[in-house]
Design a protein around this motif. Structure first.
Motif, PDB file in Angstrom:
ATOM      1  N   THR A  47       0.847  -1.197   0.000  1.00 44.95           N
ATOM      2  CA  THR A  47       0.000   0.000   0.000  1.00 44.95           C
ATOM      3  C   THR A  47       0.880   1.245   0.000  1.00 44.95           C
ATOM      4  OG1 THR A  47      -0.164   0.098   2.418  1.00 44.95           O
ATOM      5  CG2 THR A  47      -1.799  -1.236   1.261  1.00 44.95           C
ATOM      6  N   ASN A  48       0.271   2.402  -0.256  1.00 49.50           N
ATOM      7  CA  ASN A  48       1.093   3.613  -0.360  1.00 49.50           C
ATOM      8  C   ASN A  48       0.566   4.799   0.444  1.00 49.50           C
ATOM      9  OD1 ASN A  48      -1.120   4.173  -1.972  1.00 49.50           O
ATOM     10  ND2 ASN A  48       0.062   5.245  -3.542  1.00 49.50           N
ATOM     11  N   LYS A  49      -0.393   4.576   1.353  1.00 46.24           N
ATOM     12  CA  LYS A  49      -0.827   5.653   2.237  1.00 46.24           C
ATOM     13  C   LYS A  49       0.069   5.676   3.471  1.00 46.24           C
ATOM     14  CE  LYS A  49      -5.709   5.826   0.907  1.00 46.24           C
ATOM     15  NZ  LYS A  49      -5.644   4.853  -0.197  1.00 46.24           N
ATOM     16  N   LYS A  58      -5.105   7.434  20.197  1.00 50.17           N
ATOM     17  CA  LYS A  58      -5.241   5.973  20.154  1.00 50.17           C
ATOM     18  C   LYS A  58      -5.903   5.511  18.859  1.00 50.17           C
ATOM     19  CE  LYS A  58      -5.622   5.559  25.176  1.00 50.17           C
ATOM     20  NZ  LYS A  58      -6.482   5.120  26.288  1.00 50.17           N
ATOM     21  N   GLU A  59      -5.444   6.074  17.758  1.00 52.49           N
ATOM     22  CA  GLU A  59      -5.987   5.655  16.468  1.00 52.49           C
ATOM     23  C   GLU A  59      -4.956   5.846  15.361  1.00 52.49           C
ATOM     24  OE1 GLU A  59      -9.324   7.950  15.009  1.00 52.49           O
ATOM     25  OE2 GLU A  59      -8.763   9.616  16.313  1.00 52.49           O
ATOM     26  N   PHE A  60      -5.219   5.166  14.249  1.00 57.71           N
ATOM     27  CA  PHE A  60      -4.352   5.229  13.081  1.00 57.71           C
ATOM     28  C   PHE A  60      -4.930   6.246  12.101  1.00 57.71           C
ATOM     29  CE2 PHE A  60      -1.655   1.649  14.030  1.00 57.71           C
ATOM     30  CZ  PHE A  60      -2.430   0.891  14.901  1.00 57.71           C
ATOM     31  N   LEU A  61      -4.085   7.195  11.695  1.00 51.88           N
ATOM     32  CA  LEU A  61      -4.529   8.252  10.795  1.00 51.88           C
ATOM     33  C   LEU A  61      -3.540   8.399   9.643  1.00 51.88           C
ATOM     34  CD1 LEU A  61      -5.435  10.933  13.499  1.00 51.88           C
ATOM     35  CD2 LEU A  61      -7.037   9.479  12.255  1.00 51.88           C
ATOM     36  N   ILE A  62      -4.045   8.836   8.506  1.00 50.58           N
ATOM     37  CA  ILE A  62      -3.151   9.120   7.381  1.00 50.58           C
ATOM     38  C   ILE A  62      -2.401  10.405   7.683  1.00 50.58           C
ATOM     39  CG2 ILE A  62      -3.000   9.602   4.910  1.00 50.58           C
ATOM     40  CD1 ILE A  62      -5.535   7.963   4.528  1.00 50.58           C
ATOM     41  N   ASP A  63      -1.088  10.364   7.572  1.00 47.68           N
ATOM     42  CA  ASP A  63      -0.253  11.531   7.813  1.00 47.68           C
ATOM     43  C   ASP A  63      -0.601  12.635   6.813  1.00 47.68           C
ATOM     44  OD1 ASP A  63       1.788  12.997   9.031  1.00 47.68           O
ATOM     45  OD2 ASP A  63       3.267  12.321   7.572  1.00 47.68           O
ATOM     46  N   LYS A  64      -0.443  13.868   7.246  1.00 47.90           N
ATOM     47  CA  LYS A  64      -0.737  15.019   6.397  1.00 47.90           C
ATOM     48  C   LYS A  64       0.554  15.754   6.037  1.00 47.90           C
ATOM     49  CE  LYS A  64      -5.328  14.794   6.869  1.00 47.90           C
ATOM     50  NZ  LYS A  64      -6.263  14.567   5.753  1.00 47.90           N
ATOM     51  N   ARG A  65       0.601  16.250   4.831  1.00 48.21           N
ATOM     52  CA  ARG A  65       1.690  17.130   4.404  1.00 48.21           C
ATOM     53  C   ARG A  65       1.063  18.271   3.610  1.00 48.21           C
ATOM     54  NH1 ARG A  65       6.792  14.625   1.436  1.00 48.21           N
ATOM     55  NH2 ARG A  65       7.446  14.234   3.596  1.00 48.21           N
ATOM     56  N   ASP A  66       1.304  19.486   4.061  1.00 55.36           N
ATOM     57  CA  ASP A  66       0.698  20.668   3.449  1.00 55.36           C
ATOM     58  C   ASP A  66      -0.824  20.557   3.408  1.00 55.36           C
ATOM     59  OD1 ASP A  66       3.257  21.746   2.973  1.00 55.36           O
ATOM     60  OD2 ASP A  66       3.420  20.650   1.077  1.00 55.36           O
ATOM     61  N   GLY A  67      -1.394  19.965   4.465  1.00 58.28           N
ATOM     62  CA  GLY A  67      -2.833  19.864   4.580  1.00 58.28           C
ATOM     63  C   GLY A  67      -3.487  18.765   3.759  1.00 58.28           C
ATOM     64  N   ARG A  70      -0.934  12.234   2.952  1.00 58.83           N
ATOM     65  CA  ARG A  70       0.379  11.899   2.414  1.00 58.83           C
ATOM     66  C   ARG A  70       0.315  10.535   1.731  1.00 58.83           C
ATOM     67  NH1 ARG A  70       5.997  11.507   5.828  1.00 58.83           N
ATOM     68  NH2 ARG A  70       7.370  11.121   4.053  1.00 58.83           N
ATOM     69  N   ILE A  71       0.405  10.561   0.424  1.00 61.60           N
ATOM     70  CA  ILE A  71       0.383   9.355  -0.385  1.00 61.60           C
ATOM     71  C   ILE A  71       1.759   9.187  -1.015  1.00 61.60           C
ATOM     72  CG2 ILE A  71      -0.775   8.131  -2.264  1.00 61.60           C
ATOM     73  CD1 ILE A  71      -2.650   8.833   0.043  1.00 61.60           C
ATOM     74  N   ILE A  72       2.353   8.019  -0.865  1.00 59.24           N
ATOM     75  CA  ILE A  72       3.675   7.776  -1.419  1.00 59.24           C
ATOM     76  C   ILE A  72       3.559   7.658  -2.944  1.00 59.24           C
ATOM     77  CG2 ILE A  72       5.681   6.235  -1.438  1.00 59.24           C
ATOM     78  CD1 ILE A  72       5.161   7.802   1.213  1.00 59.24           C
ATOM     79  N   ASN A  73       4.147   8.620  -3.656  1.00 57.54           N
ATOM     80  CA  ASN A  73       4.085   8.651  -5.110  1.00 57.54           C
ATOM     81  C   ASN A  73       5.263   7.868  -5.688  1.00 57.54           C
ATOM     82  OD1 ASN A  73       3.407   9.316  -7.737  1.00 57.54           O
ATOM     83  ND2 ASN A  73       4.392  11.323  -7.662  1.00 57.54           N
ATOM     84  N   PHE A  74       5.213   6.561  -5.434  1.00 56.93           N
ATOM     85  CA  PHE A  74       6.323   5.681  -5.817  1.00 56.93           C
ATOM     86  C   PHE A  74       5.769   4.261  -5.773  1.00 56.93           C
ATOM     87  CE2 PHE A  74      10.653   3.809  -4.955  1.00 56.93           C
ATOM     88  CZ  PHE A  74      11.261   4.288  -6.109  1.00 56.93           C
ATOM     89  N   LEU A  75       6.615   3.269  -5.824  1.00 54.85           N
ATOM     90  CA  LEU A  75       6.152   1.894  -5.614  1.00 54.85           C
ATOM     91  C   LEU A  75       5.641   1.748  -4.184  1.00 54.85           C
ATOM     92  CD1 LEU A  75       9.028  -0.085  -7.366  1.00 54.85           C
ATOM     93  CD2 LEU A  75       6.731   0.350  -8.252  1.00 54.85           C
ATOM     94  N   PRO A  76       4.660   0.888  -3.940  1.00 49.31           N
ATOM     95  CA  PRO A  76       4.121   0.736  -2.582  1.00 49.31           C
ATOM     96  C   PRO A  76       5.152   0.132  -1.625  1.00 49.31           C
ATOM     97  CG  PRO A  76       3.233  -0.959  -4.024  1.00 49.31           C
ATOM     98  CD  PRO A  76       3.982  -0.007  -4.908  1.00 49.31           C
ATOM     99  N   TYR A  77       4.804   0.154  -0.354  1.00 49.49           N
ATOM    100  CA  TYR A  77       5.720  -0.356   0.669  1.00 49.49           C
ATOM    101  C   TYR A  77       6.066  -1.823   0.414  1.00 49.49           C
ATOM    102  CZ  TYR A  77       5.708   3.698   3.736  1.00 49.49           C
ATOM    103  OH  TYR A  77       5.912   4.948   4.268  1.00 49.49           O
ATOM    104  N   PRO A  78       7.362  -2.159   0.444  1.00 52.58           N
ATOM    105  CA  PRO A  78       7.795  -3.533   0.151  1.00 52.58           C
ATOM    106  C   PRO A  78       7.636  -4.498   1.318  1.00 52.58           C
ATOM    107  CG  PRO A  78       9.701  -2.155   0.592  1.00 52.58           C
ATOM    108  CD  PRO A  78       8.503  -1.250   0.628  1.00 52.58           C
TER     109      PRO A  78
END
Length: 201
Positions: A47-49, A58-67, A70-78
């Protein structure tokens, strides 16, 4: 359905849908009674989020960058990316202020999974002139493994291509950062790195 999931055993069947663990996962024991380390999975393999665990909420959230998410614009996590609970890399000692990072090589695990692991190596990166180490681990359970190595020597000799992939991925996955590979450490160094940041007595 959501309330049912929240009531199930901590971490193992969590689904990333806003369900909040009942306890702070960062304070789980770093080691189990069997002597294995534990990892809390934030980002499933493939995945790439950029998901992070917020211990205050106490929760999992998608990280923010410049509001924005944050989506990894590359190959997903290995691998399955997360942290080792009950660790804190103190900035006073050169750490980044977070728990020790870990990449668990194996099949994709859901966000919130808690898994016993065996550290087999440490990837030493330099991030903007600061050390940024990533523990590389495999699941402790044989049935969950895709990499058949329990130490760095075998990992290096049997899977040199995986080592190259990990070096390349961590070097280039985030175009806003300049990361350099300083080298690798074996399983002993990986354990030393975890213990260095351990907040357990």
């Amino acid at each position: 359905m959501k309330s049912l999931l929240c009531g199930l055993s901590l971490g193992f069947l969590l689904v990333f849908s806003g369900c909040k663990p009942s306890k702070d996962l960062s304070k789980l024991p770093g080691k189990t009674e069997s002597g294995n380390y534990q990892a809390v999975i934030e980002i499933p393999a493939g995945t790439n989020k950029k998901i992070e665990y917020h211990k205050e909420k106490k929760e999992f959230l998608i990280d923010k960058r410049d509001g924005r998410d944050r989506i990894i614009n590359f190959l997903p996590y290995p691998g399955n990316y997360g942290f080792i609970p009950s660790t804190f890399s103190s900035p006073k000692l050169g750490g980044d202020g977070d728990a020790a990072d870990v990449l668990v090589l194996g099949e994709s695990l859901k966000t919130g999974s808690v898994i016993e692991i065996i550290p087999i190596a440490v990837l030493k990166l330099i991030d903007e002139k600061e050390l940024d180490y990533k523990i590389i681990a495999i699941p402790a359970e044989l049935k969950d493994r895709t990499i058949i190595s329990e130490n760095y020597q075998n990992f290096n000799s049997d899977y040199p291509e995986v080592i190259k992939i990990l070096e390349s991925w961590f070097t280039y996955y985030d175009k806003s950062q300049v990361l350099e590979v300083e080298g690798w450490g074996d399983e002993t160094e990986a354990v030393m790195e975890i213990e260095k940041w351990s907040s357990q007595p």
